[in-house]
Write a protein that holds these residues in place. Structure first.
Motif, mmCIF file in Angstrom:
data_model
loop_
_atom_site.group_PDB
_atom_site.id
_atom_site.type_symbol
_atom_site.label_atom_id
_atom_site.label_comp_id
_atom_site.label_asym_id
_atom_site.label_seq_id
_atom_site.Cartn_x
_atom_site.Cartn_y
_atom_site.Cartn_z
ATOM 1 N N TYR A 13 -2.793 9.636 1.806
ATOM 2 C CA TYR A 13 -3.871 9.572 0.702
ATOM 3 C C TYR A 13 -4.393 10.925 0.529
ATOM 4 O O TYR A 13 -5.104 11.562 1.578
ATOM 5 C CB TYR A 13 -4.811 8.536 1.094
ATOM 6 C CG TYR A 13 -6.197 8.452 0.257
ATOM 7 C CD1 TYR A 13 -6.095 7.774 -0.946
ATOM 8 C CD2 TYR A 13 -7.225 8.701 0.605
ATOM 9 C CE1 TYR A 13 -7.016 7.515 -1.943
ATOM 10 C CE2 TYR A 13 -8.520 8.503 -0.247
ATOM 11 C CZ TYR A 13 -8.174 7.848 -1.437
ATOM 12 O OH TYR A 13 -9.279 7.613 -2.339
ATOM 13 N N LYS A 14 -4.864 11.519 -0.793
ATOM 14 C CA LYS A 14 -5.722 12.555 -0.759
ATOM 15 C C LYS A 14 -7.024 12.359 -1.179
ATOM 16 O O LYS A 14 -7.439 11.569 -1.888
ATOM 17 C CB LYS A 14 -5.008 13.460 -2.223
ATOM 18 C CG LYS A 14 -5.629 14.678 -2.360
ATOM 19 C CD LYS A 14 -5.256 15.485 -3.458
ATOM 20 C CE LYS A 14 -5.470 16.760 -3.752
ATOM 21 N NZ LYS A 14 -7.215 16.999 -3.694
ATOM 22 N N VAL A 15 -7.793 12.992 -0.099
ATOM 23 C CA VAL A 15 -9.447 13.049 -0.171
ATOM 24 C C VAL A 15 -9.895 13.834 -1.246
ATOM 25 O O VAL A 15 -9.622 15.054 -1.046
ATOM 26 C CB VAL A 15 -9.908 13.098 1.269
ATOM 27 C CG1 VAL A 15 -11.475 12.955 1.103
ATOM 28 C CG2 VAL A 15 -9.380 11.856 2.201
ATOM 29 N N LEU A 41 -14.190 7.340 0.718
ATOM 30 C CA LEU A 41 -13.988 6.046 1.180
ATOM 31 C C LEU A 41 -15.197 4.882 0.951
ATOM 32 O O LEU A 41 -15.184 4.010 -0.141
ATOM 33 C CB LEU A 41 -13.576 5.442 2.453
ATOM 34 C CG LEU A 41 -12.025 6.252 3.004
ATOM 35 C CD1 LEU A 41 -12.157 5.748 4.442
ATOM 36 C CD2 LEU A 41 -11.208 5.750 1.909
ATOM 37 N N TYR A 73 -0.326 5.111 -1.412
ATOM 38 C CA TYR A 73 -1.876 5.584 -1.006
ATOM 39 C C TYR A 73 -1.606 5.619 0.527
ATOM 40 O O TYR A 73 -2.687 6.066 1.224
ATOM 41 C CB TYR A 73 -2.553 4.201 -1.137
ATOM 42 C CG TYR A 73 -3.082 3.700 -2.384
ATOM 43 C CD1 TYR A 73 -3.947 4.715 -3.157
ATOM 44 C CD2 TYR A 73 -3.009 2.463 -2.861
ATOM 45 C CE1 TYR A 73 -4.220 4.444 -4.433
ATOM 46 C CE2 TYR A 73 -3.327 2.025 -4.369
ATOM 47 C CZ TYR A 73 -4.037 3.225 -4.947
ATOM 48 O OH TYR A 73 -4.554 2.650 -6.336
ATOM 49 N N ASP A 74 -0.295 6.086 0.819
ATOM 50 C CA ASP A 74 -0.110 6.619 2.185
ATOM 51 C C ASP A 74 1.078 7.680 2.099
ATOM 52 O O ASP A 74 2.193 7.054 1.907
ATOM 53 C CB ASP A 74 0.035 5.549 3.204
ATOM 54 C CG ASP A 74 -0.046 5.986 4.612
ATOM 55 O OD1 ASP A 74 -0.234 7.275 4.978
ATOM 56 O OD2 ASP A 74 0.208 5.144 5.681
ATOM 57 N N VAL A 89 0.862 -1.241 0.108
ATOM 58 C CA VAL A 89 -0.079 0.050 -0.133
ATOM 59 C C VAL A 89 0.841 0.957 -0.111
ATOM 60 O O VAL A 89 0.653 2.262 -0.589
ATOM 61 C CB VAL A 89 -0.949 -0.015 1.250
ATOM 62 C CG1 VAL A 89 -1.526 1.535 1.363
ATOM 63 C CG2 VAL A 89 -2.075 -0.946 1.054
ATOM 64 N N ARG A 90 1.935 1.217 0.757
ATOM 65 C CA ARG A 90 2.805 2.510 0.712
ATOM 66 C C ARG A 90 3.463 2.675 -0.431
ATOM 67 O O ARG A 90 3.866 3.763 -1.115
ATOM 68 C CB ARG A 90 3.741 2.278 2.031
ATOM 69 C CG ARG A 90 3.269 2.425 3.296
ATOM 70 C CD ARG A 90 4.239 2.474 4.422
ATOM 71 N NE ARG A 90 5.077 1.293 4.342
ATOM 72 C CZ ARG A 90 4.764 0.369 5.235
ATOM 73 N NH1 ARG A 90 3.815 0.295 6.112
ATOM 74 N NH2 ARG A 90 5.517 -0.905 5.316
ATOM 75 N N THR A 94 -3.050 10.672 6.780
ATOM 76 C CA THR A 94 -1.613 9.650 6.823
ATOM 77 C C THR A 94 -1.956 8.693 7.931
ATOM 78 O O THR A 94 -2.629 9.065 8.890
ATOM 79 C CB THR A 94 -0.536 10.590 7.446
ATOM 80 O OG1 THR A 94 -0.443 11.729 6.682
ATOM 81 C CG2 THR A 94 0.744 9.818 7.451
ATOM 82 N N TRP A 147 -5.635 15.576 3.329
ATOM 83 C CA TRP A 147 -4.730 14.472 3.092
ATOM 84 C C TRP A 147 -4.889 13.899 4.358
ATOM 85 O O TRP A 147 -4.952 14.401 5.479
ATOM 86 C CB TRP A 147 -3.351 15.232 2.906
ATOM 87 C CG TRP A 147 -2.997 15.426 1.784
ATOM 88 C CD1 TRP A 147 -3.364 17.000 1.041
ATOM 89 C CD2 TRP A 147 -2.369 14.766 0.482
ATOM 90 N NE1 TRP A 147 -2.718 16.828 -0.237
ATOM 91 C CE2 TRP A 147 -2.211 15.584 -0.581
ATOM 92 C CE3 TRP A 147 -1.996 13.538 0.463
ATOM 93 C CZ2 TRP A 147 -1.872 15.289 -1.763
ATOM 94 C CZ3 TRP A 147 -1.383 13.150 -1.084
ATOM 95 C CH2 TRP A 147 -1.353 14.111 -2.117
ATOM 96 N N LEU A 191 -3.039 5.396 6.690
ATOM 97 C CA LEU A 191 -3.806 4.096 6.067
ATOM 98 C C LEU A 191 -3.154 2.963 5.988
ATOM 99 O O LEU A 191 -3.999 1.738 6.142
ATOM 100 C CB LEU A 191 -4.495 4.438 4.584
ATOM 101 C CG LEU A 191 -5.614 5.695 4.509
ATOM 102 C CD1 LEU A 191 -5.933 5.944 3.218
ATOM 103 C CD2 LEU A 191 -6.719 5.204 5.425
ATOM 104 N N SER A 192 -1.809 2.887 5.759
ATOM 105 C CA SER A 192 -0.956 1.560 5.915
ATOM 106 C C SER A 192 -0.959 1.406 7.007
ATOM 107 O O SER A 192 -0.069 0.025 7.203
ATOM 108 C CB SER A 192 0.273 1.867 4.980
ATOM 109 O OG SER A 192 0.915 2.891 5.866
#
Length: 435
Positions: free
Chosen positions: A254-256, A395, A251-252, A246-247, A276, A274, A278-279
């Motif tokens: 992650y921009k919403v 999400l 994706y970490d 994931v990293r 930080t 943003w 999620l991973s």
């Protein structure tokens, strides 16, 4: 990760019910032969479960008939010896229910066998006379329950442990030929013989199945070169690898997606958000695969640790007056529960049965000095809810749609066919790098 899951599912299908029944080989011709058997078996399994009522498993290492050692049953007035005893029907089982706990590496299974037949020869000796001949004992609606586990042994390899099994039946009938007048004289005594036969066979049957299946399973898992630490489960080790991926995929953090909402005369904008962390996801509870009514249900729940983020906000009043600023926020956790179902007939595609996303408590603080009353009230009462909506929109809908879109495109039968050569390639390499 996708290929890993496909390989693992195929390997589980092969590993759990059967043994390849071949010793380790080194020459290329023999390896090719074993590989062909592996691929052919998967195809056989696929065809088997296309039936409306699949019975048993092709190639299952279950002797049918099973030879039973001689038995002796003593009465108050005599003795019965039974020999040449054979048990028929073990392969004609149906899987009523199965639950695979991937975290605990444990399988619970309940199977049903409509009929079991015991055939043999008896000799009955009493103080009156003796008789001998063939006998039959029929068991109806036989239920078998079993729990099997894999554990990491000291060397770091997987090993099948002792299995906990039990077997019961609903009805029993029997027929002893050539009893003559003893049939009526000892009718009450003879009624107990059928139960005695079952009670004598039961420990032998459970011991044989336990020993043989453990031997076959260990023979296969020992071919996996991957070593696992004793401190964490193999599943958690795979989760750690997934976190790294994931990293690596960016994706970490992650921009919403940007978000806006109108409340009365005000329009609120949330941009450049943003997140930080999620991973940091990990499994929450057990990850299970359940087989019920010819359908697999894959139940998986993962959660993150505390997340941190930043966002820019702006409040506009009728497009004229506006205030803007930047905030930092924390999300206590995010958990995602996904349930996917897949019919044993792989011509039918997987279906997203359920998905649930939960966000923990959100706390907001302003970045910088400007802490006037209205900003404090705005930050405490409004921004956390707006952030919750923004994150959920970012999400929930994409996760649902992407999972379902992916599942809709999956032709499970085709996927398995396409990956069989890769599975064979892994086997030829001794499953080096399999996990």
């Amino acid at each position: 990760m996708g290929n890993l899951l496909i390989y693992s599912l195929i390997y589980i299908i092969i590993l759990c019910p059967i043994s390849i029944n071949s010793d380790a080989v080194s020459d290329s011709k023999t390896i090719a032969k074993v590989e062909k058997k592996l691929s052919d078996y998967v195809l056989t399994i696929l065809e088997h479960f296309k039936q409306k009522d699949p019975v048993g498993l092709p190639g299952a290492p279950i002797p049918d008939p099973m030879d039973i050692p001689p038995m002796t049953h003593s009465f108050s007035v005599g003795r019965m010896n039974m020999k040449n005893v054979k048990l028929y029907g073990l392969k004609k089982f149906r899987i009523d229910h199965m639950l695979v706990d991937l975290a605990a590496m444990q399988v619970e299974v309940r199977i049903n066998i409509k009929k079991l037949h015991v055939f043999g020869n008896y000799t009955l000796s009493t103080w009156l006379s003796s008789s001998n001949g063939p006998f039959t004992v029929n068991l109806t609606n036989v239920f078998v329950k079993g729990i099997a586990r894999l554990e990491v042994e000291r060397g770091g390899h997987l090993e099948a442990q002792e299995m906990n099994m039990d077997i019961n039946f609903k009805d029993i009938s029997m027929n002893f030929e050539r009893l003559g007048f003893l049939a009526s004289v000892f009718q009450g005594v003879m009624n107990s013989v059928g139960t005695f036969v079952f009670d004598s066979i039961k420990p032998f049957l459970l011991t044989e199945v336990n020993t043989n299946v453990r031997k076959d399973v260990n023979k296969e898992v020992q071919k996996i070169p991957q070593k696992f630490p004793n401190s964490i489960s193999p599943l958690d080790q795979l989760m750690a690898e997934a976190r790294r991926k994931v990293r690596d995929m960016g994706y970490d953090p992650y921009k919403v997606d940007d978000y806006n909402q109108t409340v009365g005369l005000c329009t609120i904008f949330m941009t450049h958000t943003w997140i930080t962390g999620l991973s940091s996801f990990h499994r929450v509870g057990n990850i299970t695969v359940e087989l019920q009514n010819s359908t697999f249900y894959i139940n998986m729940e993962v959660g993150t640790q505390r997340l941190e983020g930043t966002s820019h906000w702006e409040v506009s009043l009728i497009g004229m007056l506006s205030r803007a600023g930047k905030i930092k926020f924390t999300v206590e956790y995010i958990t995602v529960l996904v349930v996917v179902e897949q019919n044993v007939d792989v011509r039918k595609g997987p279906i997203l049965d359920d998905i649930q996303i939960e966000l923990g408590n959100i706390q907001v603080r302003f970045d910088g000095a400007g802490t006037v009353d209205y900003l404090i009230e705005f930050g405490v009462n409004i921004l956390p809810n707006l952030l919750r909506y923004q994150i959920m929109d970012a999400l929930e809908s994409p996760i649902k749609s992407r999972i379902q879109e992916t599942l809709d495109r999956v032709n499970m039968e085709q996927v398995i066919h396409q990956n069989l050569p890769k599975l064979d390639e892994q086997q030829a390499k001794g499953f080096q790098g399999f996990l």
